[in-house]
Scaffold this motif. Structure first.
Motif, PDB file in Angstrom:
ATOM      1  N   LEU A  17      -3.176  10.184  -7.000  1.00 39.08           N
ATOM      2  CA  LEU A  17      -3.522   9.474  -5.768  1.00 39.08           C
ATOM      3  C   LEU A  17      -4.720  10.117  -5.060  1.00 39.08           C
ATOM      4  N   LYS A  18      -4.787  11.439  -5.117  1.00 38.75           N
ATOM      5  CA  LYS A  18      -5.937  12.126  -4.497  1.00 38.75           C
ATOM      6  C   LYS A  18      -7.226  11.798  -5.223  1.00 38.75           C
ATOM      7  N   LYS A  19      -7.170  11.744  -6.554  1.00 39.70           N
ATOM      8  CA  LYS A  19      -8.366  11.384  -7.318  1.00 39.70           C
ATOM      9  C   LYS A  19      -8.813   9.955  -6.998  1.00 39.70           C
ATOM     10  N   MET A  20      -7.859   9.063  -6.818  1.00 41.81           N
ATOM     11  CA  MET A  20      -8.208   7.676  -6.519  1.00 41.81           C
ATOM     12  C   MET A  20      -8.814   7.554  -5.134  1.00 41.81           C
ATOM     13  N   ARG A  21      -8.270   8.277  -4.174  1.00 47.68           N
ATOM     14  CA  ARG A  21      -8.818   8.193  -2.814  1.00 47.68           C
ATOM     15  C   ARG A  21     -10.217   8.773  -2.719  1.00 47.68           C
ATOM     16  N   LYS A  22     -10.556   9.641  -3.646  1.00 45.01           N
ATOM     17  CA  LYS A  22     -11.913  10.200  -3.691  1.00 45.01           C
ATOM     18  C   LYS A  22     -12.831   9.363  -4.583  1.00 45.01           C
ATOM     19  N   GLU A  81      -6.859   6.764   7.162  1.00 46.01           N
ATOM     20  CA  GLU A  81      -7.902   7.062   6.189  1.00 46.01           C
ATOM     21  C   GLU A  81      -8.684   5.785   5.910  1.00 46.01           C
ATOM     22  N   THR A  82      -9.858   5.953   5.345  1.00 43.63           N
ATOM     23  CA  THR A  82     -10.677   4.781   5.039  1.00 43.63           C
ATOM     24  C   THR A  82     -10.221   4.099   3.759  1.00 43.63           C
ATOM     25  N   ASP A  83      -9.567   4.862   2.874  1.00 44.44           N
ATOM     26  CA  ASP A  83      -9.188   4.307   1.586  1.00 44.44           C
ATOM     27  C   ASP A  83      -7.696   4.514   1.323  1.00 44.44           C
ATOM     28  N   TYR A  84      -7.075   3.476   0.807  1.00 39.82           N
ATOM     29  CA  TYR A  84      -5.675   3.547   0.421  1.00 39.82           C
ATOM     30  C   TYR A  84      -5.530   3.025  -1.002  1.00 39.82           C
ATOM     31  N   VAL A  85      -4.441   3.423  -1.613  1.00 42.41           N
ATOM     32  CA  VAL A  85      -4.121   2.934  -2.947  1.00 42.41           C
ATOM     33  C   VAL A  85      -3.048   1.869  -2.814  1.00 42.41           C
ATOM     34  N   CYS A  86      -3.331   0.692  -3.352  1.00 41.94           N
ATOM     35  CA  CYS A  86      -2.365  -0.396  -3.307  1.00 41.94           C
ATOM     36  C   CYS A  86      -1.742  -0.595  -4.679  1.00 41.94           C
ATOM     37  N   GLY A 103      -1.621  22.668  -9.952  1.00 39.90           N
ATOM     38  CA  GLY A 103      -0.937  23.440  -8.919  1.00 39.90           C
ATOM     39  C   GLY A 103      -1.571  23.365  -7.541  1.00 39.90           C
ATOM     40  N   LYS A 104      -2.894  23.357  -7.481  1.00 41.17           N
ATOM     41  CA  LYS A 104      -3.569  23.363  -6.187  1.00 41.17           C
ATOM     42  C   LYS A 104      -3.442  22.043  -5.433  1.00 41.17           C
ATOM     43  N   TYR A 105      -2.980  20.990  -6.128  1.00 39.17           N
ATOM     44  CA  TYR A 105      -2.871  19.676  -5.501  1.00 39.17           C
ATOM     45  C   TYR A 105      -1.501  19.418  -4.870  1.00 39.17           C
ATOM     46  N   PHE A 106      -0.497  20.224  -5.184  1.00 38.96           N
ATOM     47  CA  PHE A 106       0.853  19.952  -4.708  1.00 38.96           C
ATOM     48  C   PHE A 106       1.012  20.365  -3.245  1.00 38.96           C
ATOM     49  N   ASP A 107       1.823  19.618  -2.515  1.00 38.07           N
ATOM     50  CA  ASP A 107       2.043  19.922  -1.096  1.00 38.07           C
ATOM     51  C   ASP A 107       2.798  21.232  -0.916  1.00 38.07           C
ATOM     52  N   ILE A 108       3.823  21.435  -1.733  1.00 37.31           N
ATOM     53  CA  ILE A 108       4.621  22.653  -1.655  1.00 37.31           C
ATOM     54  C   ILE A 108       4.844  23.188  -3.065  1.00 37.31           C
ATOM     55  N   VAL A 109       4.622  24.485  -3.241  1.00 37.00           N
ATOM     56  CA  VAL A 109       4.989  25.186  -4.473  1.00 37.00           C
ATOM     57  C   VAL A 109       5.968  26.282  -4.075  1.00 37.00           C
ATOM     58  N   GLU A 110       7.189  26.162  -4.539  1.00 38.19           N
ATOM     59  CA  GLU A 110       8.266  27.072  -4.138  1.00 38.19           C
ATOM     60  C   GLU A 110       8.526  28.097  -5.243  1.00 38.19           C
ATOM     61  N   CYS A 136       0.826  -1.207   0.000  1.00 36.56           N
ATOM     62  CA  CYS A 136       0.000   0.000   0.000  1.00 36.56           C
ATOM     63  C   CYS A 136       0.859   1.255   0.000  1.00 36.56           C
ATOM     64  N   ILE A 137       0.384   2.274  -0.677  1.00 36.17           N
ATOM     65  CA  ILE A 137       1.009   3.596  -0.604  1.00 36.17           C
ATOM     66  C   ILE A 137       0.401   4.294   0.602  1.00 36.17           C
ATOM     67  N   ILE A 138       1.182   4.442   1.662  1.00 33.52           N
ATOM     68  CA  ILE A 138       0.649   4.958   2.921  1.00 33.52           C
ATOM     69  C   ILE A 138       1.056   6.400   3.188  1.00 33.52           C
ATOM     70  N   GLY A 139       1.863   6.966   2.332  1.00 33.00           N
ATOM     71  CA  GLY A 139       2.244   8.369   2.452  1.00 33.00           C
ATOM     72  C   GLY A 139       2.776   8.857   1.117  1.00 33.00           C
ATOM     73  N   ALA A 140       2.548  10.128   0.816  1.00 32.60           N
ATOM     74  CA  ALA A 140       3.024  10.686  -0.458  1.00 32.60           C
ATOM     75  C   ALA A 140       3.302  12.163  -0.280  1.00 32.60           C
ATOM     76  N   ALA A 141       4.140  12.693  -1.160  1.00 32.90           N
ATOM     77  CA  ALA A 141       4.457  14.125  -1.110  1.00 32.90           C
ATOM     78  C   ALA A 141       4.835  14.624  -2.493  1.00 32.90           C
TER      79      ALA A 141
END
Length: 344
Positions: A301-306, A185-190, A35-42, A17-22
């Motif tokens: 990954l965000k689209k899949m979890r939703k 979370e209730t859903d994970y991507v494997c 752009g709005k989906y990224f954790d950090i925009v530098e 399972c993918i249990i963390g991402a960045a």
């Protein structure tokens, strides 16, 4: 259960399972479609460093830190890092993660490196050789231009077939499907399975048309995934390639049609979608290791979890050239690696 499937694929009995991402991105990428989906925009292209190479190393360190934290772990919990980049001798990776003091497998698959890292990491985890691993990669527009093309100050013109190297780093933490990690979370991507690519070479020598160089490799990988697992394109909600761009995307669809497979409904290319190509003057789209990596970790990954997509075939693509091979007149071979993602 036989884990070896067909000629080129592996299916996992207990899918990791993918249990963390960045995702860490540059300013231009932040102004793009995802752009709005990224954790950090530098906004600083040097990321506080003194050179482009140092900037890329800083991105990798940031991405690894955030991914590990998002997984609820500490760096001491990670057994291995599987990572690489585009620079000579993987210097962005080695200098970027050195202070994490985590055992590392350095890999090079050009822009397919994220898929290669995830495939190797998944086999390590499912095989019982690690509880947790980090798979990651990066690219930086300026460091890639410096190494592979022209100094930025030269101001060379780019043909419309050219792509824009993404400034970004993506990282995932992969854990055992039956591991001890706590589900937040209730859903994970494997990762249900993988299909390993082979080097394909159609004799193309135009380094400013990477999409044409890589499309045959993407076709070969996708075709063998279908055959090995006995599935059709509609098995997947999305088939997502790495950085073929607008030209390579058309070539891929045409090639697969020749084999009787129509993927037009399922296909998406990270390079085609990551920028507003006309407004941002990126011509055929985005490229680089970071292109598929931050699209995966920031958007897919965000689209899949939703539950927008349940099954995705993620196929990062790479052009296997160097300054030496290009200057000696060699063609540009391609490679692609398939990672089967499924929301559970």
């Amino acid at each position: 259960m036989d884990k070896m499937i067909g000629k080129r694929s592996v299916q996992f009995e207990v899918p990791p399972c993918i249990i963390g991402a960045a995702s860490v991105a540059g300013e231009k990428e932040g102004a793009g479609k995802f752009g709005k989906y990224f954790d950090i925009v530098e906004e600083d292209p040097l990321f506080g460093g003194k050179t482009w190479e140092e900037a890329e190393s800083k991105m990798q360190h940031m991405a690894a830190d955030i991914a590990i934290r998002n997984a609820g772990l500490e760096s001491e919990d990670i057994r291995y890092i599987v990572a690489g980049d585009l620079l000579g001798q993987l210097i962005a990776t080695s200098f970027g993660i050195m202070n994490l003091n985590i055992p590392m497998f350095g890999v090079y698959g050009a822009c397919s490196t994220m898929g290669e890292s995830m495939a190797i990491g998944s086999m390590l985890v499912e095989g019982g050789f690690a509880e947790y691993i980090v798979a990651m990669t990066s690219s930086h527009f300026a460091s890639a231009e410096k190494q592979f093309r022209f100094p930025l100050a030269y101001g060379n013109q780019r043909p419309y077939s050219a792509t824009w190297t993404v400034t970004g780093s993506g990282a995932v933490v992969i854990g055992r499907g039956d591991g001890k990690w706590k589900r937040k979370e209730t859903d994970y991507v494997c990762i249900r399975g993988i299909t390993t690519g082979v080097i394909t070479d159609y004799g193309i020598k135009d380094s400013m048309n990477m999409g044409a160089c890589m499309a045959p490799a993407a076709c070969d990988c996708i075709l063998n995934n279908f055959k090995d697992f006995g599935v059709e394109p509609d098995y997947y909600d999305k088939i997502i390639t790495g950085d073929l761009g607008t030209i390579g995307q058309r070539i891929l669809k045409d090639m697969l049609l020749g084999y009787g497979y129509d993927i037009s409904k399922q296909h998406m290319d990270c390079g085609t979608e990551i920028y507003y190509n006309e407004e941002q003057d990126t011509h055929a789209g985005g490229s680089g290791c970071g292109c598929s990596a931050i699209t995966l970790t920031g958007y897919i990954l965000k689209k899949m979890r939703k539950h927008a997509w349940r099954r995705v075939l993620f196929v990062p693509t790479g052009a296997l050239l160097s300054t030496v091979s290009f200057n000696e007149g060699n063609s540009v071979p391609g490679i692609a690696h398939g990672v089967m993602l499924e929301c559970v």
